[in-house]
Design an enzyme around this catalytic site. Structure first.
Site, PDB file in Angstrom:
ATOM      1  N   GLY A  11     -29.311 -26.870 -15.573  1.00  0.00           N
ATOM      2  CA  GLY A  11     -30.939 -26.696 -15.036  1.00  0.00           C
ATOM      3  C   GLY A  11     -31.213 -25.500 -15.660  1.00  0.00           C
ATOM      4  O   GLY A  11     -30.532 -24.810 -16.370  1.00  0.00           O
ATOM      5  N   PHE A  12     -32.514 -24.939 -15.333  1.00  0.00           N
ATOM      6  CA  PHE A  12     -32.965 -23.914 -15.642  1.00  0.00           C
ATOM      7  C   PHE A  12     -32.315 -22.635 -15.140  1.00  0.00           C
ATOM      8  O   PHE A  12     -31.766 -21.822 -16.344  1.00  0.00           O
ATOM      9  CB  PHE A  12     -34.455 -23.708 -15.004  1.00  0.00           C
ATOM     10  CG  PHE A  12     -35.017 -22.392 -15.361  1.00  0.00           C
ATOM     11  CD1 PHE A  12     -35.176 -21.721 -16.266  1.00  0.00           C
ATOM     12  CD2 PHE A  12     -35.805 -21.923 -13.877  1.00  0.00           C
ATOM     13  CE1 PHE A  12     -35.907 -20.374 -16.150  1.00  0.00           C
ATOM     14  CE2 PHE A  12     -36.197 -20.539 -13.907  1.00  0.00           C
ATOM     15  CZ  PHE A  12     -36.255 -19.735 -15.159  1.00  0.00           C
ATOM     16  N   ILE A  13     -32.056 -22.174 -13.954  1.00  0.00           N
ATOM     17  CA  ILE A  13     -31.236 -21.145 -13.657  1.00  0.00           C
ATOM     18  C   ILE A  13     -29.893 -21.347 -14.021  1.00  0.00           C
ATOM     19  O   ILE A  13     -29.098 -20.525 -14.597  1.00  0.00           O
ATOM     20  CB  ILE A  13     -31.353 -20.794 -12.085  1.00  0.00           C
ATOM     21  CG1 ILE A  13     -32.998 -20.864 -11.720  1.00  0.00           C
ATOM     22  CG2 ILE A  13     -30.714 -19.833 -11.522  1.00  0.00           C
ATOM     23  CD1 ILE A  13     -33.118 -20.530 -10.217  1.00  0.00           C
ATOM     24  N   ASP A  32     -23.730 -31.627 -13.972  1.00  0.00           N
ATOM     25  CA  ASP A  32     -25.030 -32.074 -13.724  1.00  0.00           C
ATOM     26  C   ASP A  32     -25.417 -33.302 -13.916  1.00  0.00           C
ATOM     27  O   ASP A  32     -24.563 -33.929 -14.899  1.00  0.00           O
ATOM     28  CB  ASP A  32     -25.981 -31.062 -14.909  1.00  0.00           C
ATOM     29  CG  ASP A  32     -27.198 -30.774 -14.543  1.00  0.00           C
ATOM     30  OD1 ASP A  32     -27.774 -29.685 -14.292  1.00  0.00           O
ATOM     31  OD2 ASP A  32     -28.121 -31.896 -14.246  1.00  0.00           O
ATOM     32  N   GLY A  37     -32.344 -31.426 -14.620  1.00  0.00           N
ATOM     33  CA  GLY A  37     -31.945 -30.291 -15.699  1.00  0.00           C
ATOM     34  C   GLY A  37     -31.999 -31.322 -16.817  1.00  0.00           C
ATOM     35  O   GLY A  37     -32.379 -32.208 -16.951  1.00  0.00           O
ATOM     36  N   LEU A  77     -25.730 -24.708  -7.656  1.00  0.00           N
ATOM     37  CA  LEU A  77     -27.213 -24.633  -7.934  1.00  0.00           C
ATOM     38  C   LEU A  77     -27.850 -25.965  -7.922  1.00  0.00           C
ATOM     39  O   LEU A  77     -29.001 -26.210  -7.913  1.00  0.00           O
ATOM     40  CB  LEU A  77     -27.410 -23.974  -9.084  1.00  0.00           C
ATOM     41  CG  LEU A  77     -27.417 -22.438  -9.100  1.00  0.00           C
ATOM     42  CD1 LEU A  77     -26.099 -21.821  -8.820  1.00  0.00           C
ATOM     43  CD2 LEU A  77     -28.052 -22.130 -10.617  1.00  0.00           C
ATOM     44  N   TYR A 150     -37.857 -29.779   2.236  1.00  0.00           N
ATOM     45  CA  TYR A 150     -36.860 -28.932   1.590  1.00  0.00           C
ATOM     46  C   TYR A 150     -36.397 -27.746   2.161  1.00  0.00           C
ATOM     47  O   TYR A 150     -35.021 -27.455   2.120  1.00  0.00           O
ATOM     48  CB  TYR A 150     -37.880 -28.544   0.128  1.00  0.00           C
ATOM     49  CG  TYR A 150     -36.860 -27.618  -0.604  1.00  0.00           C
ATOM     50  CD1 TYR A 150     -35.961 -28.314  -1.442  1.00  0.00           C
ATOM     51  CD2 TYR A 150     -37.492 -26.331  -1.395  1.00  0.00           C
ATOM     52  CE1 TYR A 150     -35.165 -27.587  -2.252  1.00  0.00           C
ATOM     53  CE2 TYR A 150     -36.716 -25.875  -2.272  1.00  0.00           C
ATOM     54  CZ  TYR A 150     -35.697 -26.194  -2.622  1.00  0.00           C
ATOM     55  OH  TYR A 150     -34.892 -25.532  -3.701  1.00  0.00           O
ATOM     56  N   LYS A 154     -32.370 -27.026   2.962  1.00  0.00           N
ATOM     57  CA  LYS A 154     -31.856 -25.915   2.524  1.00  0.00           C
ATOM     58  C   LYS A 154     -31.528 -24.981   3.619  1.00  0.00           C
ATOM     59  O   LYS A 154     -30.187 -24.296   3.557  1.00  0.00           O
ATOM     60  CB  LYS A 154     -32.897 -25.049   1.351  1.00  0.00           C
ATOM     61  CG  LYS A 154     -33.022 -25.665   0.249  1.00  0.00           C
ATOM     62  CD  LYS A 154     -31.600 -25.375  -0.492  1.00  0.00           C
ATOM     63  CE  LYS A 154     -31.791 -25.576  -1.997  1.00  0.00           C
ATOM     64  NZ  LYS A 154     -30.487 -25.543  -2.542  1.00  0.00           N
TER      65      LYS A 154
END
Ligand code: UDP
Length: 328
Positions: A11-13, A32, A37, A77, A150, A154
């Site tokens: 993914g991005f982070i 992943d 991603g 993540l 969401y 979380k």
């Protein structure tokens, strides 16, 4: 030698985190499922002999168990990302978010591996107590609004993580990430900065949702990643929860104008009602500012990249993608 597992590592982070850990010589494993991603995010890491990637779903337990076993630490993540995705697919969002965290904690707990769970500033919901502090009450909207699924998922992840610490003495730390931005972030699932930059570079109108008077604070991905590593490395963060962000605040309308200026674009602004942008009755958060005193005190975290610099880096990245024909 340190070995880290990153779930959502393509993914991005996650891909920026993998890069940072490899740079300091760690062995890095990622898992992943490429749902949000992309293999492109890790293409430049594949040749590194210390980088190992597995494309699989988190609920494939034998694979996850083996990867946790091989690692000393686990950065979790993997999760549904983006408000578009959350509004369109709340079932996927809830099931995937909670199940992934449940499994990571279960397998990490068997060998007491330190885990970092990434949460989100979304959990502060509609709170108006600015800046948001970790000890604040949370103000979540009604369950009839898909968006809040969401935040609730979380939040359940956070409770589960802290419960593992309390009940099983698992070393686990929770990071509440505020809007993180930088190169490789996709605008496909909402994310305002890559969307505005693409629109500005293509001469299309910038789609400001609502009045544009809502504000956000954007953190450069490199700063976010430094905080995650700092929180993992520090022994006294176990059992704690930290905001990770950059308190520099900007309204979305000003952001749009700033991007038009910095790209030298002729684009105009188009105001789109929330009901059209997302769904009928959509509720946005009007302000979202982190109190970062706790993470500053714990690990000396300090954001180093301001918004203009962030924008210039994203603009340069998307321009390059457009030149090479790799921009989605
Ligand atoms: N937004 C916007 N235009 C877009 C995408 C997003 O005006 O094309 C707004 C969105 O309504 C929100 C802010 O920008 O107020 C940040 O949205 P994003 O999806 O990046 O993250 P959020 O903070 O909502 O999780």
């Amino acid at each position: 030698m340190a070995r880290a597992l990153i779930t959502g590592g393509a993914g991005f982070i996650g891909s920026h985190l993998a890069e940072k850990l490899l740079d300091r010589g760690d062995e890095v494993y990622i898992i992943d499922d490429l749902s949000t991603g992309s293999i492109n995010n890790i293409a430049h890491l594949k040749a590194n002999p210390k980088f190992h990637y597995v494309i699989d779903i988190m609920s494939h337990e034998p694979v996850l168990a083996e990867l946790v076993d091989l690692s000393d630490t686990v950065y979790h993540l993997a999760a549904a990302v983006g408000v578009f995705l959350v509004v369109e697919s709340p079932v996927y969002t809830i099931e995937n978010t909670v199940r992934g965290t449940e499994l990571v904690l279960k397998w990490a707990n068997k060998k007491k591996k330190k885990v970092l769970i990434t949460s989100t500033s979304e959990v502060y919901g509609k709170s108006t107590r600015i800046p948001f502090n970790e000890a604040d009450d949370l103000v979540i909207g009604p369950s009839s609004m898909g968006r809040w699924s969401y935040a609730c998922s979380k939040l359940l992840d956070e409770f589960l993580a802290l419960a593992h610490h309390r009940e099983h003495n698992l070393p686990v730390v929770v990071a509440r990430l505020f809007n993180t931005v930088g190169p490789r972030q996709s605008g496909r699932y909402g994310m305002v900065i890559p969307r505005f930059v693409s629109q500005a570079l293509n001469g299309q109108p910038l789609t400001v949702f609502g009045t544009g008077q809502q504000s956000r604070c954007f953190t450069y991905v490199g700063d976010t990643v430094n905080a995650l590593v700092g929180l993992m490395d520090h022994p006294e963060t176990a059992g704690q929860l930290y905001n990770v962000g950059n308190p520099e605040e900007i309204t979305i309308e000003t952001l749009a104008r700033r991007i038009i200026t910095r790209t030298n674009s002729k684009s105009e602004i188009r105001y789109v009602p929330y009901s059209e942008a997302y769904s009928e009755g959509f509720e946005d958060m009007s302000r979202r500012v982190p109190d970062i005193a706790k993470v500053q005190q714990a690990i000396g975290y300090q954001p180093t990249v301001g918004l203009d610099e962030i924008l210039d880096r994203v603009i340069a990245f998307i321009r390059q993608e457009q030149l090479t024909g790799t921009h989605p």
